[in-house]
Design an enzyme around this catalytic site. Structure first.
Site, PDB file in Angstrom:
ATOM      1  N   GLY A 136      37.487 -83.630 -15.412  1.00 51.25           N
ATOM      2  CA  GLY A 136      38.458 -84.719 -15.471  1.00 51.25           C
ATOM      3  C   GLY A 136      38.977 -85.140 -14.113  1.00 51.25           C
ATOM      4  N   SER A 191      37.943 -84.713  -6.864  1.00 49.19           N
ATOM      5  CA  SER A 191      39.260 -84.734  -7.518  1.00 49.19           C
ATOM      6  C   SER A 191      40.294 -84.070  -6.619  1.00 49.19           C
ATOM      7  CB  SER A 191      39.189 -84.009  -8.858  1.00 49.19           C
ATOM      8  OG  SER A 191      38.180 -84.581  -9.657  1.00 49.19           O
ATOM      9  N   GLY A 221      32.756 -91.163  -8.087  1.00 51.16           N
ATOM     10  CA  GLY A 221      31.597 -90.263  -8.085  1.00 51.16           C
ATOM     11  C   GLY A 221      31.221 -89.880  -9.510  1.00 51.16           C
ATOM     12  N   HIS A 222      32.224 -89.493 -10.317  1.00 54.44           N
ATOM     13  CA  HIS A 222      31.942 -89.178 -11.721  1.00 54.44           C
ATOM     14  C   HIS A 222      31.373 -90.408 -12.440  1.00 54.44           C
ATOM     15  CE1 HIS A 222      35.367 -86.192 -11.068  1.00 54.44           C
ATOM     16  NE2 HIS A 222      34.425 -85.423 -11.525  1.00 54.44           N
ATOM     17  N   LEU A 246      38.899 -88.240 -13.066  1.00 48.45           N
ATOM     18  CA  LEU A 246      37.639 -88.875 -12.692  1.00 48.45           C
ATOM     19  C   LEU A 246      37.810 -89.863 -11.548  1.00 48.45           C
ATOM     20  CD1 LEU A 246      36.225 -89.563 -16.285  1.00 48.45           C
ATOM     21  CD2 LEU A 246      35.967 -87.509 -14.854  1.00 48.45           C
TER      22      LEU A 246
END
Ligand code: PAF
Length: 317
Positions: free
Chosen positions: A31, A189, A36-37, A33
């Site tokens: 999570g 993150s 990149g995610h 996010l």
């Protein structure tokens, strides 16, 4: 986009799609996010008919004293970002509780040897046991055909790929390129921990990798092979130049085995003659603490696309 929270409903949902002949894509995340995610989710959407993104901060991969409690969380924000992907938005998120994933004391661990002995495996004992175990659980729950992991966590990607090979897990594991901020900092993150001067100092990691690529390219231009010792030295000099950067490691390893490049046999290179293999792809990996954040980054020398992406992203840095 539908949120699934239990193992049973996730299995049943995936089974329905599979019965319809759908190819299942999976992106596991913790999570908070970022782009990149989202690029991994887009990648998965290109490779599969139905995509599922898991959001689970896995306690098993955090050591004592690490940032489990402080790890940033924003489920509503995450799901809004995923929905914003439009046609590439995943059909499902899987957001289990800790109790759903670990209902009782866990006595089974998946451990990948060799590939976990160096880099973050050495710096964070037990970390990759936690990763390999939760990824195996997630693969067993989601049963994806293809799973996409970020190359920013290069060691994690190699560990998962090797685990899947060794355990005959029926999933294709694909790496997605690192996405960078305009100044070259790899998206993470944990960048949210960086403020002011720390944020400025953090770009030293990608600068160090740039220096490594330049040294390797200079060597190639003059017909020599890239010397791992020189590459490592150049990266370390750049990284240590900024006193705000507390270096954890600067390593140059075989990108496939994650062993020293001149180590023949065993889990090292495959030359068999006790000589360095000049065709090797070399992983240059760095880790450093900047302010409260532990940051990692890497580039693979000998992988032209990865070198180009890094040079391009750090052009203006
Ligand atoms: O890379 C991550 O976010 C995590 O290590 C993963 C793969 C989701 C396992 O918890």
């Amino acid at each position: 986009m539908q949120r699934l929270t239990t193992i049973a409903e996730t299995r049943a949902t995936v089974a329905r799609h599979r019965a319809d002949g759908a190819r299942i894509g999976f992106v596991p995340t913790m999570g908070f996010l970022h782009d990149g995610h989202l690029s991994l989710v887009r990648h998965a959407a290109d490779l599969a008919d139905v995509v599922l993104v898991s959001i689970f901060v896995n306690p098993a991969q955090f050591g004592p004293g690490e940032d489990l409690a402080a790890y940033p969380r924003d489920l509503a924000g995450d799901e809004a970002k995923l929905a914003g992907l439009g046609a590439a938005a995943p059909a499902y998120t899987f957001v289990p509780t800790v109790a759903e994933m670990y209902p009782r004391e866990r006595v089974t661990t998946v451990r990948v040897a060799h590939l976990t002995y160096r880099l973050c495996g050495a710096a964070r004992p037990g970390h990759f046991d936690g990763v390999a175990t939760v990824v195996t659980k997630l693969f067993n729950i989601v049963a994806p055909d293809v799973a996409v992991f970020g190359r920013k966590d290069f060691q994690q990607l190699r560990v998962v790929q090797r685990m899947v090979e060794d355990l005959d897990q029926p999933v294709e594991v694909v790496g997605g390129p690192t996405v960078r901020e305009p100044d070259g900092l790899a998206m993470s993150s944990r960048n949210t921990y960086l403020t002011g001067a720390d944020r400025d100092a953090a770009r030293t990691l990608s600068r160090a990798l740039r220096t490594a690529v330049e040294v390797a390219r200079d060597a190639r231009i003059t017909g020599r092979s890239a010397d791992p010792g020189m590459i490592q030295h150049a990266a370390r000099v750049t990284l240590t130049a900024d006193p705000r950067v507390r270096v954890d490691y600067v390593e140059v390893l075989d990108a496939d085995t994650l062993a020293p490049p001149d180590q023949p046999g065993g889990e090292g290179t495959e030359t068999g003659h006790g000589e360095p293999d000049n065709r090797q792809r070399l992983l240059v990996a760095v880790a450093a603490n900047v302010g409260p954040a532990r940051l990692i980054d890497n580039v693979v020398i000998g992988d032209g696309e990865d070198e180009d992406r890094l040079l391009h992203a750090t052009d203006s840095a």
